[in-house]
Motif scaffolding. Structure first.
Motif: not given
Lengths: 303, 303
Positions: B204-205, B219, B221-224, B262, B292, B295-296, B298-299
């Motif tokens: 998860e990291y 990272p 992706y922080p998923l619920e 990615m 993808v 992710f962009r 997100l970071t």
């Protein structure tokens, strides 16, 4: 603009796989102030005993840290003794001596009462609220805590969180306080109590930053030499809040919070390279800017 | 360009805090092939028993996965039974039945022998080497392994690693194989045996990617909703290698490896949203491109 911090100052005794130190200067407010002082003027509220070295207080004062809110009380300074195994993300506490911190009931110096940026470090949430009530119209309030308060003062803590704009927790704190294992859901739960942003510290894995409209993930810098992770979280918070306070006073937007995160991460990455505050006392603005740039190089990709 | 994968195909029985499934399709080569098939033609080398569903093999064939190297042997398919606690980063194995996998000695179909991109999935390193020796002039070879081989076949494993360009390990595997806790030092140790890149999977990291000249951190992706992390690492590897194989054939540069990371991360983030290969079978190229891009977002930060 100025930045107020209330938190602990301490003597730490620390063992890690890379060495051992006895009775070195530590404490959340110490790390926070030093880190933030590279970016903004800091106003410090804390208490130490008469055994605390005067030259350390002079060193802080010499760095745009206002120490008028630092009380030297009769008695001994707060002490923490702990160790780390190879997993440097987990601090194991051996002993805590509250000493002068036991009766800490800070009164905000009049000169501090208009401070726009406020960081309520990890102390009794009743003191956090009391401090905050003494600040006139703060612009931005951030709060840290620890498992002890989550377990022993959940009511006051939740009330204090309700008054903060940003909470800065580690993963286990966020999970414990929300009763929710999934970090996205846990952050949402905490935001329903008041804060608009949740900053999650993940040690060597970096930081995850959640708000109502966005998520931001930043790695920690992969270091070859990590001596002592003590103070990394407080240094991160200091750099984060210091960057926000260093701006022109307009409300920070998402990209400002992100860059603040990178300044916090950059400064924290130096803290862990030595024991105590040693490395943190001797940075140059150029060191910090280079590390922020190294973070950009570390995370950049193009679609 | 084509991408060869050798690895396991399996029946999994999995319990997680979010549900339980019995005897569903799994295996490293299955996840890898499905993930990679969104990006490049895949050539699959594996073995299943006569109990393996023909419609799954047809489903793979229908997706640009060449199954001529998949042997259906007399006997039962490899089985894995395990569970996850709330910490989804750690799989707890309850039972492993090798079955037809015990005598797996694959012969590469002649049509596969010129495949430029090769992924040696987590199997006996002697088989990894044997496979590789049957490929003519591969352009890029990546290798995965697991603690079992590190402990039981360190010599052959080290030899196999020496023939790979890239190794894709999780943190504990990298630490165990190198005898070095610090990941930067551990990666450098492994690179001294031959590979030029070490890709570290951190659940998860996210992913940390080290080469001689650069470091890249991404990272997860922080998923619920994470139902089942099984196959996430293999899906990552499939997306990563699939992207590299999808390019025009020029040697990939740092930014290509980053974008490959990615794509791998994006596809893996879908895998964990459902049990087994369910989600992975039903993605669209648009789903992957959107992730993808997420992710962009997100970071991204700007200095």
């Amino acid at each position: 603009m100025s930045l107020l911090v209330v938190g602990s100052m301490a003597f730490d005794s620390i063992r890690s796989p890379f060495g051992e130190v006895e009775k070195v200067v530590g404490g959340s407010a110490t790390y926070f102030s030093l880190a933030a002082s590279y970016l903004a003027p800091v106003r410090l509220v804390s208490v130490v005993g008469t055994d605390f070295p005067a030259h350390t207080i002079r060193m802080l004062s010499a760095r745009s840290i206002d120490t008028r809110g630092l009380k030297v009380a009769d008695g001994e300074t707060f002490r923490w003794k702990g160790y780390y195994e190879y997993d440097l993300n987990t601090a194991h506490t051996v002993e805590t001596e509250l000493n002068v911190f036991r009766d800490f009931a800070p009164v905000l110096p009049e000169e501090y009462r208009d401070t726009p940026y406020v960081f309520l470090g990890n102390i009794d949430p009743r003191i956090q609220m009391d401090m905050l009530s003494q600040v006139r119209n703060p612009k931005l309030v951030a709060l840290d805590t620890m498992n002890y308060w989550i377990e022993n003062s959940p009511g006051p803590l939740r009330e204090a969180i309700g008054k903060a704009d940003i909470v800065i927790f580690n993963e286990s704190e966020l999970r414990e306080i929300s009763g929710e294992y999934n970090l996205v859901k846990a952050a949402r739960a905490v935001m329903s109590w008041g804060p608009t942003r949740v900053v999650i510290k993940r040690g060597e894995y970096g930081v995850l930053h959640l708000s109502d409209g966005a998520m931001f993930a930043a790695p920690a810098y992969p270091l070859e030499t990590i001596f002592d992770p003590t103070g990394a979280g407080d240094s991160f918070a200091g750099g984060f809040m210091g960057y926000l306070a260093s701006r022109n006073g307009s409300d920070p937007g998402e990209m400002d919070y992100r860059l603040a995160t990178m300044f916090g991460s950059a400064i924290a990455s130096f803290t862990v390279e030595a024991f105590s505050t040693e490395r943190l006392e001797n940075l140059s603005p150029g060191d910090i800017a280079s590390r922020v740039d190294a973070f950009r190089a570390l995370t950049e990709f193009r679609v």
